[in-house]
Motif scaffolding. Structure first.
Motif, PDB file in Angstrom:
ATOM      1  N   LEU A  75       0.825  -1.206   0.000  1.00  0.00           N
ATOM      2  CA  LEU A  75       0.000   0.000   0.000  1.00  0.00           C
ATOM      3  C   LEU A  75       0.862   1.260   0.000  1.00  0.00           C
ATOM      4  O   LEU A  75       0.544   2.245  -0.682  1.00  0.00           O
ATOM      5  CB  LEU A  75      -0.938  -0.005   1.208  1.00  0.00           C
ATOM      6  CG  LEU A  75      -2.082  -1.026   1.151  1.00  0.00           C
ATOM      7  CD1 LEU A  75      -2.804  -1.082   2.495  1.00  0.00           C
ATOM      8  CD2 LEU A  75      -3.062  -0.682   0.034  1.00  0.00           C
ATOM      9  N   GLU A  76       1.950   1.237   0.761  1.00  0.00           N
ATOM     10  CA  GLU A  76       2.855   2.390   0.779  1.00  0.00           C
ATOM     11  C   GLU A  76       3.456   2.628  -0.600  1.00  0.00           C
ATOM     12  O   GLU A  76       3.538   3.771  -1.067  1.00  0.00           O
ATOM     13  CB  GLU A  76       3.970   2.144   1.812  1.00  0.00           C
ATOM     14  CG  GLU A  76       3.491   2.173   3.258  1.00  0.00           C
ATOM     15  CD  GLU A  76       4.546   1.632   4.216  1.00  0.00           C
ATOM     16  OE1 GLU A  76       5.658   1.303   3.748  1.00  0.00           O
ATOM     17  OE2 GLU A  76       4.244   1.525   5.422  1.00  0.00           O
ATOM     18  N   HIS A  86       0.843   4.056  -2.957  1.00  0.00           N
ATOM     19  CA  HIS A  86       0.573   5.468  -2.666  1.00  0.00           C
ATOM     20  C   HIS A  86       1.649   6.355  -3.285  1.00  0.00           C
ATOM     21  O   HIS A  86       1.344   7.400  -3.891  1.00  0.00           O
ATOM     22  CB  HIS A  86       0.506   5.681  -1.157  1.00  0.00           C
ATOM     23  CG  HIS A  86       0.255   7.101  -0.755  1.00  0.00           C
ATOM     24  ND1 HIS A  86      -0.968   7.707  -0.918  1.00  0.00           N
ATOM     25  CD2 HIS A  86       1.079   8.045  -0.220  1.00  0.00           C
ATOM     26  CE1 HIS A  86      -0.899   8.955  -0.488  1.00  0.00           C
ATOM     27  NE2 HIS A  86       0.331   9.182  -0.070  1.00  0.00           N
ATOM     28  N   ARG A  87       2.917   5.944  -3.164  1.00  0.00           N
ATOM     29  CA  ARG A  87       4.018   6.736  -3.730  1.00  0.00           C
ATOM     30  C   ARG A  87       3.915   6.813  -5.250  1.00  0.00           C
ATOM     31  O   ARG A  87       4.295   7.819  -5.857  1.00  0.00           O
ATOM     32  CB  ARG A  87       5.370   6.137  -3.330  1.00  0.00           C
ATOM     33  CG  ARG A  87       5.729   6.330  -1.867  1.00  0.00           C
ATOM     34  CD  ARG A  87       7.206   6.108  -1.642  1.00  0.00           C
ATOM     35  NE  ARG A  87       7.644   4.778  -2.070  1.00  0.00           N
ATOM     36  CZ  ARG A  87       7.667   3.716  -1.284  1.00  0.00           C
ATOM     37  NH1 ARG A  87       7.274   3.825  -0.021  1.00  0.00           N
ATOM     38  NH2 ARG A  87       8.105   2.545  -1.738  1.00  0.00           N
ATOM     39  N   LYS A 126      -1.019   5.079  -7.384  1.00  0.00           N
ATOM     40  CA  LYS A 126      -2.032   4.077  -7.708  1.00  0.00           C
ATOM     41  C   LYS A 126      -3.205   4.214  -6.748  1.00  0.00           C
ATOM     42  O   LYS A 126      -3.028   4.449  -5.547  1.00  0.00           O
ATOM     43  CB  LYS A 126      -1.448   2.671  -7.601  1.00  0.00           C
ATOM     44  CG  LYS A 126      -2.467   1.567  -7.862  1.00  0.00           C
ATOM     45  CD  LYS A 126      -1.831   0.196  -7.790  1.00  0.00           C
ATOM     46  CE  LYS A 126      -2.871  -0.924  -7.907  1.00  0.00           C
ATOM     47  NZ  LYS A 126      -3.683  -0.837  -9.121  1.00  0.00           N
ATOM     48  N   ARG A 127      -4.421   4.049  -7.262  1.00  0.00           N
ATOM     49  CA  ARG A 127      -5.627   4.151  -6.458  1.00  0.00           C
ATOM     50  C   ARG A 127      -6.366   2.819  -6.438  1.00  0.00           C
ATOM     51  O   ARG A 127      -6.431   2.120  -7.452  1.00  0.00           O
ATOM     52  CB  ARG A 127      -6.555   5.236  -7.030  1.00  0.00           C
ATOM     53  CG  ARG A 127      -5.931   6.622  -7.086  1.00  0.00           C
ATOM     54  CD  ARG A 127      -5.676   7.175  -5.709  1.00  0.00           C
ATOM     55  NE  ARG A 127      -5.131   8.523  -5.772  1.00  0.00           N
ATOM     56  CZ  ARG A 127      -4.768   9.227  -4.698  1.00  0.00           C
ATOM     57  NH1 ARG A 127      -4.878   8.706  -3.500  1.00  0.00           N
ATOM     58  NH2 ARG A 127      -4.275  10.440  -4.827  1.00  0.00           N
ATOM     59  N   THR A 177     -10.203   3.344   0.172  1.00  0.00           N
ATOM     60  CA  THR A 177      -9.038   3.976   0.787  1.00  0.00           C
ATOM     61  C   THR A 177      -8.610   3.087   1.947  1.00  0.00           C
ATOM     62  O   THR A 177      -9.280   3.031   2.981  1.00  0.00           O
ATOM     63  CB  THR A 177      -9.374   5.388   1.280  1.00  0.00           C
ATOM     64  OG1 THR A 177      -9.812   6.180   0.176  1.00  0.00           O
ATOM     65  CG2 THR A 177      -8.158   6.045   1.916  1.00  0.00           C
ATOM     66  N   GLU A 179      -6.311   1.300   4.979  1.00  0.00           N
ATOM     67  CA  GLU A 179      -5.422   1.582   6.102  1.00  0.00           C
ATOM     68  C   GLU A 179      -5.147   0.281   6.834  1.00  0.00           C
ATOM     69  O   GLU A 179      -6.011  -0.602   6.901  1.00  0.00           O
ATOM     70  CB  GLU A 179      -6.077   2.595   7.042  1.00  0.00           C
ATOM     71  CG  GLU A 179      -5.183   3.049   8.178  1.00  0.00           C
ATOM     72  CD  GLU A 179      -5.820   4.148   9.024  1.00  0.00           C
ATOM     73  OE1 GLU A 179      -5.277   4.461  10.094  1.00  0.00           O
ATOM     74  OE2 GLU A 179      -6.865   4.675   8.605  1.00  0.00           O
TER      75      GLU A 179
END
Length: 262
Positions: free
Chosen positions: A24-25, A28-29, A32-33, A37, A39
């Motif tokens: 996921l990290e 995000h960089r 990409k979506r 959302t 967590e």
């Protein structure tokens, strides 16, 4: 697919969650979506230990879970009891037969124990750590919006396990690493327990991604954790996220089909 506002996904788990968190990290960089959302809530952190008190969610954990207001909750709870039982060679070599894969060979000269005895031991280990109770609490809190992800398949290369022993370092140095096929059997047996529990409490069980498994069902090298004897890496985490996206797409298609019925 663009993330929609106020559509939150929460991934809850122990150390195996790290592969997904890294995926996921990285996503995000790279901009990409995902459809939700996402967590990660890591249960092995000090603020969430203990996670249960008298069989119920600890107040700090329950507050954190409810505060996220998730549409989808993904469990990566537990997943290491089978390694604790059989990653390392035992004093007396033993093996067992999986009733749904009885063609798998047993280790030579090993004492063959009843499948039921192995299942009882795995069940007790997972139960004593509160993993089944945690899943039940998540189901009570979020209903059928919960998905439990199967723990990673074993890494077949004993050399890799020896070079990256992690918390098993002392035991491996003393007794050596158990045969890969034996470790695979223990993983499948433990997974069966989790799958049955998921069925009992009415949540989905998501098997380990097939594209991360070899012909024998063990983890391919592209998924091995670089410094771990049991965990997947960021590639493995991406494979889990692909599965979750596919699951969301399939559910959305099912809903649309229902709405479009005459």
């Amino acid at each position: 697919m663009n993330a929609l506002p106020n559509r939150n996904g929460l991934i809850v788990g122990h150390s195996h969650i790290t592969a997904v968190a890294r995926a996921l990290e990285t996503a995000h960089r790279r901009g990409k979506r995902y459809s939700l959302t996402w967590e990660c809530l890591k249960l092995h952190l000090p603020e969430f230990r203990p996670s249960l008190i008298a069989g119920e969610l600890a107040p700090a954990l329950k507050q954190a879970l409810l505060g996220k207001n998730p549409e989808r909750v993904v469990s990566m709870v537990g997943g290491n009891a089978h390694n604790e039982l059989g990653l390392v060679n035992s004093v007396q070599s033993y093996d067992f037969v999986l009733p749904y894969a009885d063609e798998l060979p047993n280790h030579p000269d090993a004492r063959i124990l009843p499948y039921e005895l192995i299942m009882d031991e795995l069940h007790e280990r997972n139960k004593s750590k509160g993993f089944f109770d945690l899943l039940t609490c998540l189901a009570e809190l979020f209903g059928d919006g919960v998905v439990h992800v199967e723990s990673p398949p074993p890494i077949p290369a004993n050399d890799h396990v020896i070079q990256h022993p992690g918390v098993f370092a002392e035991a491996i140095e003393e007794s050596g690493v158990a045969p890969p096929l034996f470790r695979y059997k223990l993983w499948k047996a433990s997974s069966t327990l989790f799958e049955k529990h998921c069925e009992q409490i009415g949540i989905k069980f998501l098997p380990a991604p097939l594209d991360m498994q070899d012909e024998q069902g063990m983890m391919i090298e592209a998924g091995w954790g670089k410094r771990s004897p049991t965990h997947g890496n960021v590639n493995y985490g991406r494979a889990i996220m692909r599965q979750l996206e596919e699951l969301a797409d399939n559910e959305m298609s099912s809903v649309e089909q229902l709405h479009n019925r005459p």
